[in-house]
Design an enzyme around this catalytic site. Structure first.
Site, PDB file in Angstrom:
ATOM      1  N   ASN A  12      33.102  65.180  -0.864  1.00 38.15           N
ATOM      2  CA  ASN A  12      33.074  64.074   0.089  1.00 38.15           C
ATOM      3  C   ASN A  12      34.418  63.363  -0.007  1.00 38.15           C
ATOM      4  O   ASN A  12      34.802  62.897  -1.084  1.00 38.15           O
ATOM      5  CB  ASN A  12      31.921  63.111  -0.225  1.00 38.15           C
ATOM      6  CG  ASN A  12      31.739  62.051   0.841  1.00 38.15           C
ATOM      7  OD1 ASN A  12      32.697  61.443   1.291  1.00 38.15           O
ATOM      8  ND2 ASN A  12      30.498  61.815   1.240  1.00 38.15           N
ATOM      9  N   ARG A  14      35.409  60.586   0.645  1.00 34.70           N
ATOM     10  CA  ARG A  14      35.383  59.163   0.265  1.00 34.70           C
ATOM     11  C   ARG A  14      35.328  58.975  -1.248  1.00 34.70           C
ATOM     12  O   ARG A  14      35.527  57.874  -1.750  1.00 34.70           O
ATOM     13  CB  ARG A  14      34.174  58.484   0.925  1.00 34.70           C
ATOM     14  CG  ARG A  14      34.152  56.977   0.770  1.00 34.70           C
ATOM     15  CD  ARG A  14      35.341  56.323   1.465  1.00 34.70           C
ATOM     16  NE  ARG A  14      35.331  54.883   1.314  1.00 34.70           N
ATOM     17  CZ  ARG A  14      35.860  54.223   0.293  1.00 34.70           C
ATOM     18  NH1 ARG A  14      36.435  54.881  -0.705  1.00 34.70           N
ATOM     19  NH2 ARG A  14      35.819  52.917   0.239  1.00 34.70           N
ATOM     20  N   SER A  15      35.090  60.029  -1.981  1.00 31.78           N
ATOM     21  CA  SER A  15      34.900  59.916  -3.428  1.00 31.78           C
ATOM     22  C   SER A  15      36.225  59.876  -4.172  1.00 31.78           C
ATOM     23  O   SER A  15      37.047  60.787  -4.035  1.00 31.78           O
ATOM     24  CB  SER A  15      34.083  61.105  -3.936  1.00 31.78           C
ATOM     25  OG  SER A  15      34.154  61.185  -5.350  1.00 31.78           O
ATOM     26  N   PRO A  16      36.437  58.858  -5.021  1.00 35.33           N
ATOM     27  CA  PRO A  16      37.661  58.843  -5.827  1.00 35.33           C
ATOM     28  C   PRO A  16      37.691  59.992  -6.831  1.00 35.33           C
ATOM     29  O   PRO A  16      38.761  60.452  -7.225  1.00 35.33           O
ATOM     30  CB  PRO A  16      37.622  57.483  -6.533  1.00 35.33           C
ATOM     31  CG  PRO A  16      36.173  57.118  -6.566  1.00 35.33           C
ATOM     32  CD  PRO A  16      35.586  57.695  -5.304  1.00 35.33           C
ATOM     33  N   CYS A  18      36.653  62.973  -6.152  1.00 32.57           N
ATOM     34  CA  CYS A  18      37.177  64.111  -5.392  1.00 32.57           C
ATOM     35  C   CYS A  18      38.695  64.015  -5.279  1.00 32.57           C
ATOM     36  O   CYS A  18      39.385  65.045  -5.263  1.00 32.57           O
ATOM     37  CB  CYS A  18      36.524  64.185  -4.013  1.00 32.57           C
ATOM     38  SG  CYS A  18      34.824  64.818  -4.044  1.00 32.57           S
TER      39      CYS A  18
END
Length: 197
Positions: A12, A14-16, A18
């Site tokens: 995703n 939006r995930s830090p 990631c």
């Protein structure tokens, strides 16, 4: 010669976490005979609920800052209202065009190193131009109902596999949740004798 090992990656934008993974996951595909099965999701899929995120965000930001310092990379969080859905849809076009890796790296850099809102169409189009994606094609892709539906199917597949967060790597029946589990993914590939000769 054995078939490539299939590695599913649920992601995703939006995930830090990631963002951190986008800096260190590439030995999986560079050093091993792997077929990466790209599974982007959008919205709140595979993230903490909005209510949980409010209380979790300060802790997560401290945690991510520690990892980022160790990795020597900047962290400048995007606006809290950032929606990753369009970025996820655009990644499916990038994959089709053979530009998935630069797309992931550059979208995550724009969002997490420069604090830009990747829900903003213009931000994504700038990234696309930088990596060689046609502006018109990307503009269409981020609104394409079929690609947006694929994000939903990916989220449903994650639920079927009991994937609970991102990034998550899946090899056969093994689930590796978190950017700090990448070493275990590499161990699993070594155990499968999948190293490139």
């Amino acid at each position: 010669m054995p078939d490539p090992v299939e590695v599913k990656l649920f992601f995703n934008f939006r995930s830090p976490y990631c963002y951190l993974a986008s800096k260190k996951l590439w030995p999986i595909v560079d050093d091993y005979d792997v077929r990466l099965l790209w599974r982007p999701v959008g919205g709140w899929h595979l993230r903490s609920s909005p209510d949980r995120a409010k209380s979790k965000m300060p802790l997560a930001r401290q945690d991510v800052a520690r990892f980022a310092r160790r990795m020597g990379i900047p962290v400048n969080p995007p606006p809290v209202t950032t929606d990753p859905t369009r970025a996820g849809a655009g990644s499916l076009l990038a994959e089709r065009e053979g530009l998935l890796r630069p797309y992931i790296v550059e979208v995550m850099r724009a969002e997490w190193a420069h604090g830009r809102d990747i829900g903003d169409t213009e931000v994504l189009l700038e990234v696309g131009e930088r990596i060689g994606l046609a502006r018109e094609a990307l503009a269409a892709a981020i609104r394409d109902d079929a690609l947006l539906a694929q994000l939903e199917r990916n989220a449903a597949e994650a639920a079927e596999l009991s994937v609970i967060g991102v990034p998550t790597f899946v090899i056969d029946e093994e689930i590796f949740w978190g950017q700090d589990r990448i070493d275990f993914v590499l161990d699993a590939l070594r155990e499968r004798r999948a190293a490139r000769l």
